[in-house]
Scaffold this active site. Structure first.
Site, PDB file in Angstrom:
ATOM      1  N   GLU A  52      27.818 -28.226   1.789  1.00  7.85           N
ATOM      2  CA  GLU A  52      27.772 -28.465   3.427  1.00  7.85           C
ATOM      3  C   GLU A  52      27.960 -29.911   3.780  1.00  7.85           C
ATOM      4  OE1 GLU A  52      25.351 -26.735   1.611  1.00  7.85           O
ATOM      5  OE2 GLU A  52      25.369 -24.800   2.892  1.00  7.85           O
ATOM      6  N   GLU A 110       9.867 -10.650  -2.249  1.00  2.78           N
ATOM      7  CA  GLU A 110      10.875  -9.575  -2.317  1.00  2.78           C
ATOM      8  C   GLU A 110      12.011 -10.289  -2.514  1.00  2.78           C
ATOM      9  OE1 GLU A 110       6.812  -7.787  -0.378  1.00  2.78           O
ATOM     10  OE2 GLU A 110       8.201  -9.604  -0.164  1.00  2.78           O
ATOM     11  N   ASP A 156       0.769  -1.337   0.257  1.00  2.00           N
ATOM     12  CA  ASP A 156      -0.223   0.108  -0.051  1.00  2.00           C
ATOM     13  C   ASP A 156       0.845   1.120  -0.022  1.00  2.00           C
ATOM     14  OD1 ASP A 156       0.653  -0.586   2.538  1.00  2.00           O
ATOM     15  OD2 ASP A 156      -0.984   0.561   3.575  1.00  2.00           O
ATOM     16  N   HIS A 193       0.875   0.216  10.530  1.00  2.00           N
ATOM     17  CA  HIS A 193       1.328  -1.094  10.243  1.00  2.00           C
ATOM     18  C   HIS A 193       2.675  -0.868   9.398  1.00  2.00           C
ATOM     19  CE1 HIS A 193      -0.701   0.554   6.471  1.00  2.00           C
ATOM     20  NE2 HIS A 193       0.027  -0.321   5.772  1.00  2.00           N
ATOM     21  N   GLY A 242      27.447 -15.942  -1.784  1.00  7.08           N
ATOM     22  CA  GLY A 242      26.899 -17.346  -1.632  1.00  7.08           C
ATOM     23  C   GLY A 242      25.721 -17.743  -1.011  1.00  7.08           C
TER      24      GLY A 242
END
Length: 573
Positions: free
Chosen positions: A484, A59, A37, A122, A420
């Site tokens: 990982e 986003e 808004d 808000h 990364g």
């Protein structure tokens, strides 16, 4: 009072129209972001100036896409709403800052009256502080402009966009709702923003050039090493002019992959310290003079800081300074110096050694099985790629595997090795493909992404479908977060992910059979057949290949870098 303030304007124009017109003038044709808004009225102006609203799914993905768009087209932009929207985008904007990518972040915010009165609105923290998010952004943007005074707004916008381009870093524009329709001077739009870089002081520049040439003419084994900032700060023409004239061996760092024509006779491969091929490492580390252009010596870009080159034998060219051995010359930037070095170098005085021959070693990496291994796959990719492709690789196996791929000419390699952020590549690929189309070019965008990364930002496939983008996705199915696993926890549950029906994802997002083609590929024979298929090679529409690879397999360079990273993580002092 409004008439008094605006009656002196030659061509009154609304702030939002001025802003988006300037974006159009600097090359932006598609605008990523989400409505909220506090930015809705401003968004009404986007189509009026000839910019297409992309309509992102969230986003964060919008920021990733604006980053990819900028890497393909030169500069990107996104619009979010105050607080909740901009914070979601912040990770993507930070990545652009880290990797020197020019992105304009426009944030629609509450009116200046609401801010002045400290209203409990808000999307705020409820403490009356309307500057807290802009203050956060100041750490990841090279310019922050709060557009609150009509008499200053045009200057602020022009300055911010110039900073974004020249410094190749994100900027932040805070647009209050009551400023959107304010009138400012539109006559300025008749003159484009000056995006030229400030020239070096001639005397200082000439001095640095003389010093560089002295060491270059004396060197017995000089080489050129090109890295990311040579791409980001747009000196690739100067780089190619230098190597064309001098015939010096030229190498790239991983973040510089694609900066140099890899079919050039002087091209010698990727140098990343211990992660390099042995012949490349030996040649680079034996050099007595490294002309380092746009270096960004991060851990993953150097295989855990494993460079074995001496600063005593290095000349660094950067966008803000040059360094010759241990002498730094602030304010003397690389473009002017490189041009003069190329112009004045005496080729007859150079000692030029040969560089390794770079080719896609497919047969050498065939181990006799039908399993698709990392070692075999990446050289084979080099035979599939075409001139002019845009190649996007995700943090993880793809970023390291692509080192073993010899690119055809004019390939734009897009990676995010420094920041990364897992999942970045899906949004970036969407933005890159859109950027290519906005340039009126018919080029393939090819994305290599692991299954773990894909799950983080899979929604961006919806945007690809929505805009009918030309996209080929190789989704590496190897059951989790491979990079990982190699750093720590090879069989730990935290590196596992859920098994998705990946080839059904596009249809779940609304794609028709005409819009998308999918394959599940488990063997080398199946992959060879697909890569040789003419329709697949043309890459029309969205193509998704689920590519099965062993869970514990990884590119050679990733294994080396992961081991060094694990040791660095465990250091106590």
């Amino acid at each position: 009072m409004a008439d008094i303030r605006t009656q002196g304007l030659q061509k009154p124009v609304d702030v939002a129209e001025y802003l988006f017109t300037r974006l159009h003038q600097i090359g932006i044709r598609s605008l990523h972001g989400l409505p909220g808004d506090f930015n809705l009225v401003a968004l009404d102006y986007v189509p009026k100036v000839g910019i297409k609203w992309v309509g992102s799914v969230n986003e964060l993905n919008a920021a990733y896409a604006a980053d990819g768009y900028a890497r393909a087209k030169g500069i990107g932009a996104l619009v979010t709403t105050f607080g909740v929207g901009e914070l979601s985008a912040m990770n993507g904007v930070a990545g652009a800052f880290s990797e020197h990518v020019p992105v304009v972040h426009i944030v629609g915010c509450p009116s200046t009256i609401s801010q002045r009165n400290g209203m409990l609105l808000h999307h705020t923290l409820g403490n009356g502080d309307f500057h807290v998010f802009a203050n956060m952004a100041s750490q990841i943007c090279c310019d922050v402009a709060k557009l609150t005074k009509p008499s200053e707004i045009a200057d602020q916008i022009d300055h911010a966009l110039r900073e974004c381009w020249v410094r190749s870093r994100p900027v932040y524009l805070m647009l209050p709702t009551d400023m959107v329709t304010k009138k400012i001077e539109g006559a300025r739009l008749d003159s484009p923003i000056d995006l030229s870089e400030p020239p070096n002081d001639p005397d200082r520049e000439d001095y640095v050039v003389d010093v560089v040439l002295k060491y270059l003419h004396q060197a017995k084994n000089p080489i050129v090493l090109v890295d990311a900032c040579a791409i980001r700060h747009r000196v690739l023409d100067e780089v190619h002019a230098l190597i064309d004239k001098t015939k010096l061996p030229v190498y790239v760092a991983p973040m510089g992959k694609g900066a140099v024509d890899e079919t050039h006779p002087c091209y010698g491969g990727v140098y990343a310290g211990s992660g390099s091929n042995a012949d490349v490492a030996a040649r680079v580390e034996a050099s007595d003079l490294v002309l380092s252009i746009g270096a960004l010596k991060s851990d993953f870009n150097t295989s855990g800081f494993s460079y074995r080159t001496s600063q005593m034998n290095t000349i660094d060219f950067h966008s803000t300074h040059c360094t010759v051995r241990y002498s730094e010359y602030p304010g003397v930037t690389m473009r002017g110096v490189l041009r003069k070095v190329t112009e004045r170098v005496e080729v007859g005085k150079l000692s030029v050694q040969g560089s390794p021959t770079v080719r896609n070693e497919v047969k050498e990496n065939y181990e006799g099985s039908e399993t698709i291994t990392q070692a075999w796959f990446w050289p084979r990719v080099g035979e599939f790629l075409k001139e002019g492709d845009v190649v996007v690789t995700e943090t993880g196996t793809s970023n390291f595997g692509i080192w073993e791929t010899r690119f055809p000419p004019k390939v734009n390699g897009i990676t995010q090795i420094f920041w990364g952020s897992i999942g970045w590549s899906v949004g970036a690929a969407q933005g890159a493909a859109l950027g290519v189309r906005d340039m009126g070019q018919d080029r393939r965008t090819v994305l290599f992404v692991g299954d773990g990364s894909f799950q983080l930002t899979v929604q961006e496939v919806s945007t690809m479908i929505r805009h009918g983008l030309k996209m080929t996705i190789f989704l590496i199915y190897n059951e989790g977060f491979t990079i990982e696993r190699w750093i720590h926890g090879m069989d730990e549950a935290y590196n596992d992910i859920a098994r998705w029906k990946y080839t059904e994802v596009p249809k779940a997002f609304g794609a028709t059979d005409k819009q998308v083609k999918t394959w599940v590929i488990k063997t080398k024979v199946e992959l060879e057949k697909l890569l040789k298929d003419e329709k697949f090679q043309n890459g029309e529409g969205l193509q998704l290949v689920e590519l099965w690879m062993p869970k514990d397999d990884a590119p050679r360079a990733l294994k080396v870098t992961a081991q060094i990273s694990a040791k660095n993580n465990a250091r106590l002092e």
